[in-house]
Design a protein around this motif. Sequence first.
Motif, short mmCIF file in Angstrom:
data_model
loop_
_atom_site.label_atom_id
_atom_site.label_comp_id
_atom_site.label_asym_id
_atom_site.label_seq_id
_atom_site.Cartn_x
_atom_site.Cartn_y
_atom_site.Cartn_z
N GLN A 24 0.84 -1.19 0.00
CA GLN A 24 0.00 0.00 0.00
C GLN A 24 0.88 1.24 0.00
O GLN A 24 1.96 1.26 0.60
CB GLN A 24 -0.90 0.02 1.24
CG GLN A 24 -1.82 -1.17 1.36
CD GLN A 24 -2.56 -1.21 2.70
OE1 GLN A 24 -2.19 -0.52 3.63
NE2 GLN A 24 -3.59 -2.02 2.78
N SER B 213 -13.68 4.28 -1.88
CA SER B 213 -12.80 3.31 -2.54
C SER B 213 -13.29 3.00 -3.94
O SER B 213 -14.48 2.78 -4.15
CB SER B 213 -12.73 2.01 -1.73
OG SER B 213 -12.25 2.26 -0.42
N ASN C 43 -8.50 -0.28 -6.62
CA ASN C 43 -7.29 -0.25 -5.79
C ASN C 43 -7.02 1.13 -5.21
O ASN C 43 -6.04 1.31 -4.49
CB ASN C 43 -6.07 -0.67 -6.63
CG ASN C 43 -6.20 -2.07 -7.17
OD1 ASN C 43 -6.83 -2.29 -8.20
ND2 ASN C 43 -5.61 -3.04 -6.48
N ASN C 44 -7.87 2.10 -5.50
CA ASN C 44 -7.63 3.48 -5.08
C ASN C 44 -8.62 3.90 -4.00
O ASN C 44 -9.77 3.44 -3.97
CB ASN C 44 -7.75 4.42 -6.28
CG ASN C 44 -6.82 4.03 -7.41
OD1 ASN C 44 -5.63 3.85 -7.20
ND2 ASN C 44 -7.38 3.87 -8.62
N VAL D 265 -3.24 3.98 -2.57
CA VAL D 265 -3.26 2.96 -3.62
C VAL D 265 -2.83 1.65 -2.98
O VAL D 265 -1.85 1.60 -2.24
CB VAL D 265 -2.30 3.31 -4.78
CG1 VAL D 265 -2.34 2.20 -5.83
CG2 VAL D 265 -2.67 4.65 -5.39
N ALA D 266 -3.57 0.57 -3.26
CA ALA D 266 -3.29 -0.73 -2.64
C ALA D 266 -3.22 -1.82 -3.70
O ALA D 266 -3.87 -1.72 -4.76
CB ALA D 266 -4.35 -1.08 -1.61
N SER D 267 -2.46 -2.86 -3.39
CA SER D 267 -2.37 -3.99 -4.32
C SER D 267 -3.61 -4.87 -4.22
O SER D 267 -3.91 -5.63 -5.14
CB SER D 267 -1.11 -4.82 -4.03
OG SER D 267 -1.13 -5.34 -2.71
N GLN D 268 -4.32 -4.79 -3.09
CA GLN D 268 -5.54 -5.58 -2.90
C GLN D 268 -6.75 -4.69 -3.16
O GLN D 268 -6.85 -3.59 -2.63
CB GLN D 268 -5.60 -6.14 -1.48
CG GLN D 268 -4.47 -7.10 -1.14
CD GLN D 268 -4.56 -7.61 0.28
OE1 GLN D 268 -5.44 -7.24 1.06
NE2 GLN D 268 -3.63 -8.48 0.64
N LYS D 269 -7.68 -5.19 -3.95
CA LYS D 269 -8.89 -4.44 -4.26
C LYS D 269 -9.90 -4.55 -3.13
O LYS D 269 -10.00 -5.58 -2.47
CB LYS D 269 -9.54 -4.95 -5.55
CG LYS D 269 -8.89 -4.48 -6.82
CD LYS D 269 -9.74 -4.88 -8.02
CE LYS D 269 -9.15 -4.34 -9.31
NZ LYS D 269 -9.99 -4.68 -10.48
N LYS D 270 -10.66 -3.48 -2.91
CA LYS D 270 -11.78 -3.50 -1.97
C LYS D 270 -13.08 -3.54 -2.77
O LYS D 270 -13.19 -2.91 -3.84
CB LYS D 270 -11.76 -2.26 -1.08
CG LYS D 270 -10.59 -2.20 -0.12
CD LYS D 270 -10.63 -0.95 0.73
CE LYS D 270 -11.80 -0.96 1.69
NZ LYS D 270 -11.76 0.22 2.60
#
Length: 230
Positions: free
Chosen positions: A19, A189, A192-193, A219-224
Amino acid sequence: YFDGVLFDPAGLGFNRGNQSGFAFKQIPDGNGNYYIGLSNRYESGFATEISYDEESINTVIAYGTSLFDNLYSGFKYHSQTDYSFGLLYRPHNALSIGMTKFSDKIRSYDYLRYGFAFRPFALSKFSNRNNASVGLPTNVTIGYDKSSSELNSSFQEQYFISATITPGIDFSIFKSNNNDSFGFNISFSMGNNEIEINTYPSNSYYNATTASTSIAFNVASQKKESKLND
């Protein structure tokens, strides 16, 4: 995303992927100054932050790991010699219990913060699904924490409640026992942003003389899960 870096580094023991975040914050000193920070969190449990507060450039390094099943610990060190150490215990998905100690090299302050967070709808795997089906908030969390000074008898209590309003929009509100005003957080969200907005009331316990606001872009590698992508 980065509460583990700023508040309880034991939270870094959870693997949430990689993240990154950029934050712009008011400094609550009444002088109109601002803080700009860039944070990174890694799958390994390490996290870093570099920031500028109109006076100096500061860095933070933190690390969190799992000690045993459901028990996590973490440590954070700030270039201004501030440090914190935390423990987090999650006996059930519905309950988290944490403790964090904050101090600095010369011990100009020394706080012990402890508290809990409870998710009542997590007790049944059907509760959140039923709430979502009728348009009610999900992932409701109720929490309490207390900060006490190791140098004198002063303390502060804080209460909060958070929830997912709809997938992609999360909201929380909190209040301290020494302040009549509320603070809140809202995040949006999209894949990934994430955009996060926080407001904090003044707080004499932590020498925050004025209310303040912050905005962060993450920004994250895992999607919400989010309906904002629709």
